[in-house]
Design a protein around this motif. Structure first.
Motif, PDB file in Angstrom:
ATOM      1  N   ILE A 132      15.630  49.562  22.554  1.00  0.00           N
ATOM      2  CA  ILE A 132      16.536  49.672  21.542  1.00  0.00           C
ATOM      3  C   ILE A 132      16.265  49.287  20.324  1.00  0.00           C
ATOM      4  O   ILE A 132      16.612  49.912  19.170  1.00  0.00           O
ATOM      5  CB  ILE A 132      17.847  49.117  22.443  1.00  0.00           C
ATOM      6  N   LEU A 133      15.746  48.011  20.277  1.00  0.00           N
ATOM      7  CA  LEU A 133      15.552  47.424  18.790  1.00  0.00           C
ATOM      8  C   LEU A 133      14.397  48.195  18.235  1.00  0.00           C
ATOM      9  O   LEU A 133      14.579  48.461  17.020  1.00  0.00           O
ATOM     10  CB  LEU A 133      14.976  46.000  19.109  1.00  0.00           C
ATOM     11  N   PHE A 134      13.355  48.686  18.802  1.00  0.00           N
ATOM     12  CA  PHE A 134      12.253  49.515  18.244  1.00  0.00           C
ATOM     13  C   PHE A 134      12.824  50.836  17.493  1.00  0.00           C
ATOM     14  O   PHE A 134      12.713  51.269  16.365  1.00  0.00           O
ATOM     15  CB  PHE A 134      11.185  49.703  19.018  1.00  0.00           C
ATOM     16  N   THR A 135      13.483  51.447  18.691  1.00  0.00           N
ATOM     17  CA  THR A 135      14.048  52.801  18.123  1.00  0.00           C
ATOM     18  C   THR A 135      15.223  52.721  17.054  1.00  0.00           C
ATOM     19  O   THR A 135      15.322  53.473  16.071  1.00  0.00           O
ATOM     20  CB  THR A 135      14.578  53.788  19.238  1.00  0.00           C
ATOM     21  N   ASP A 136      15.949  51.634  17.058  1.00  0.00           N
ATOM     22  CA  ASP A 136      17.074  51.381  16.241  1.00  0.00           C
ATOM     23  C   ASP A 136      16.533  51.236  14.651  1.00  0.00           C
ATOM     24  O   ASP A 136      16.934  51.810  13.572  1.00  0.00           O
ATOM     25  CB  ASP A 136      18.052  49.978  16.728  1.00  0.00           C
ATOM     26  N   PHE A 137      15.534  50.560  14.659  1.00  0.00           N
ATOM     27  CA  PHE A 137      14.538  50.150  13.466  1.00  0.00           C
ATOM     28  C   PHE A 137      13.969  51.535  12.840  1.00  0.00           C
ATOM     29  O   PHE A 137      14.020  51.836  11.771  1.00  0.00           O
ATOM     30  CB  PHE A 137      13.524  49.228  13.688  1.00  0.00           C
ATOM     31  N   CYS A 138      13.416  51.972  13.737  1.00  0.00           N
ATOM     32  CA  CYS A 138      12.685  53.350  13.239  1.00  0.00           C
ATOM     33  C   CYS A 138      13.641  54.516  12.928  1.00  0.00           C
ATOM     34  O   CYS A 138      13.556  55.313  11.705  1.00  0.00           O
ATOM     35  CB  CYS A 138      11.864  54.229  14.291  1.00  0.00           C
ATOM     36  N   VAL A 211      26.536  61.180  21.554  1.00  0.00           N
ATOM     37  CA  VAL A 211      27.907  61.525  21.508  1.00  0.00           C
ATOM     38  C   VAL A 211      28.951  60.656  21.288  1.00  0.00           C
ATOM     39  O   VAL A 211      29.938  61.081  20.516  1.00  0.00           O
ATOM     40  CB  VAL A 211      27.987  62.352  22.859  1.00  0.00           C
ATOM     41  N   MET A 212      28.671  59.516  21.801  1.00  0.00           N
ATOM     42  CA  MET A 212      29.611  58.617  21.549  1.00  0.00           C
ATOM     43  C   MET A 212      30.025  58.214  20.243  1.00  0.00           C
ATOM     44  O   MET A 212      31.335  57.692  20.034  1.00  0.00           O
ATOM     45  CB  MET A 212      29.365  57.401  22.284  1.00  0.00           C
ATOM     46  N   ILE A 213      28.953  57.873  19.541  1.00  0.00           N
ATOM     47  CA  ILE A 213      29.189  57.480  17.989  1.00  0.00           C
ATOM     48  C   ILE A 213      29.781  58.755  17.189  1.00  0.00           C
ATOM     49  O   ILE A 213      30.172  58.350  15.992  1.00  0.00           O
ATOM     50  CB  ILE A 213      27.970  56.923  17.382  1.00  0.00           C
ATOM     51  N   HIS A 214      29.954  59.962  17.750  1.00  0.00           N
ATOM     52  CA  HIS A 214      30.707  60.897  16.831  1.00  0.00           C
ATOM     53  C   HIS A 214      31.906  61.415  17.679  1.00  0.00           C
ATOM     54  O   HIS A 214      32.670  62.250  17.398  1.00  0.00           O
ATOM     55  CB  HIS A 214      29.699  62.141  16.968  1.00  0.00           C
ATOM     56  N   ASP A 215      32.411  60.555  18.657  1.00  0.00           N
ATOM     57  CA  ASP A 215      33.655  60.815  19.429  1.00  0.00           C
ATOM     58  C   ASP A 215      34.934  60.524  19.027  1.00  0.00           C
ATOM     59  O   ASP A 215      36.073  60.667  19.313  1.00  0.00           O
ATOM     60  CB  ASP A 215      33.270  60.516  20.935  1.00  0.00           C
ATOM     61  N   VAL A 225      27.546  46.030  17.128  1.00  0.00           N
ATOM     62  CA  VAL A 225      27.351  47.426  17.605  1.00  0.00           C
ATOM     63  C   VAL A 225      27.601  48.409  17.013  1.00  0.00           C
ATOM     64  O   VAL A 225      28.707  48.395  16.235  1.00  0.00           O
ATOM     65  CB  VAL A 225      28.229  47.486  19.244  1.00  0.00           C
ATOM     66  N   ASN A 226      26.619  49.241  16.518  1.00  0.00           N
ATOM     67  CA  ASN A 226      26.846  50.469  15.770  1.00  0.00           C
ATOM     68  C   ASN A 226      27.391  51.590  16.395  1.00  0.00           C
ATOM     69  O   ASN A 226      27.121  52.615  16.552  1.00  0.00           O
ATOM     70  CB  ASN A 226      25.531  50.933  15.026  1.00  0.00           C
ATOM     71  N   GLN A 244      21.605  53.283  14.588  1.00  0.00           N
ATOM     72  CA  GLN A 244      21.892  54.092  15.738  1.00  0.00           C
ATOM     73  C   GLN A 244      22.439  53.242  16.566  1.00  0.00           C
ATOM     74  O   GLN A 244      23.535  53.623  17.160  1.00  0.00           O
ATOM     75  CB  GLN A 244      20.752  54.622  16.263  1.00  0.00           C
ATOM     76  N   PHE A 245      22.039  52.134  16.849  1.00  0.00           N
ATOM     77  CA  PHE A 245      22.675  51.315  17.928  1.00  0.00           C
ATOM     78  C   PHE A 245      23.192  50.022  17.493  1.00  0.00           C
ATOM     79  O   PHE A 245      24.420  49.640  18.311  1.00  0.00           O
ATOM     80  CB  PHE A 245      21.703  50.942  19.090  1.00  0.00           C
TER      81      PHE A 245
END
Length: 295
Positions: A132-138, A211-215, A225-226, A244-245
């Protein structure tokens, strides 16, 4: 992924390739054929993402999405259909560009492992947090760089066509944009070990999260939490909340913008006065922002 492909080969693809060979009077492609593996992966990944996108976004739209947002001045005519059409055009190309990463996993170049106890059971949870942290940073930096004038107009601008989103906006972007933002999910397992089922579960989760962050439903006012509220700010005001997260990297790099209280209050955010004020703010700022991003 080899587990999934093993089942698919046994119950789907062996029969398909055998039938194709019989119809063309040729020898069936063996399971270790790179051509067969590439074709099978494309079919599987494309079918999975299409089913997951339309299924998850459809359920979210039906049961969660606040449809009163469709009366917002910045909601486009027939927008839901436009979002679905945009995603449908993007997904085949994204799938094609994704296949080499999955091929790398199948051929043992990644750090995906099978034995639950190989690194200890605690590491299963640790690796999920690392992912989660790696992908969020990238994704933060990919997303932020996509707002650079040299990139924005030809790549990311399409996704910002949806100022007031529905869940179908989650995958409605330029195919290069979608691929670039998905890269960290594939890169992660080439950088640190992950159990195959933890990775598969997280891969499903990130698609649901998109999907959730666009709902348009803002269930909790959480500063870390983003969620949908923070991402709504990004679509409304463009230069904030690239994460992202989490909001961690937006806070670290000074791009965080706290959602206003009316975003969390359904009656207030659906107020004609609030929506008109948002539309006016966008109309005032957008020409300058777009000009900067396309110069």
């Amino acid at each position: 992924m080899d587990v999934v492909m093993g089942y698919l080969d046994t119950y789907v693809f062996d029969g398909v390739y055998n039938q194709a060979a019989a119809l063309t009077s040729t020898t069936p492609l063996p399971r270790d054929s790179l051509l067969r593996q590439s074709l099978s992966l494309f079919v599987f990944i494309y079918a999975y993402i299409v089913a997951f996108y339309f299924g998850t976004a459809g359920l979210s739209y039906r049961f969660i999405y606040d449809k009163k947002q469709e009366s917002h001045p910045k909601f486009l005519p027939r927008q839901k259909l436009l979002e679905m059409a945009c995603a449908s055009r993007a997904l085949p190309t994204i799938t094609l560009m994704t296949v080499p990463w999955i091929m790398g996993q199948l051929h043992g170049y990644s750090m995906v492992y099978k034995e639950w106890s190989k690194f200890g059971y605690v590491y299963l949870g640790v690796s999920a947090v690392m992912f989660i942290l790696f992908t969020d940073f990238c994704i933060y930096w990919v997303h932020r760089l996509e707002h650079h004038p040299l990139v924005y107009a030809n790549c990311h601008k399409l996704h910002h066509k949806w100022i007031v989103c529905t869940p179908y906006a989650s995958h409605a972007f330029h195919p290069v944009d979608g691929y670039l933002q998905s890269l960290p999910y594939h890169m992660a397992v080439f950088i640190f070990p992950m159990h195959e089922y933890v990775y598969l579960a997280l891969f499903a989760f990130v698609n649901v999260w998109s999907v959730m962050i666009h709902d348009g439903e803002y269930m909790a006012s959480n500063g870390i939490v983003n969620g949908a509220a923070h991402h709504t700010v990004h679509h409304l005001y463009f230069n904030y909340n690239y994460g992202q997260f989490t909001t961690l990297f937006d806070r670290l790099f000074n791009t965080y913008r706290k959602p206003s209280q009316e975003i969390y209050d359904r009656s207030r955010r659906n107020s004609k006065t609030v929506q008109a004020a948002q539309a006016q703010d966008i109309d005032t700022a957008l020409p300058t922002l777009e000009n900067k991003k396309t110069q």
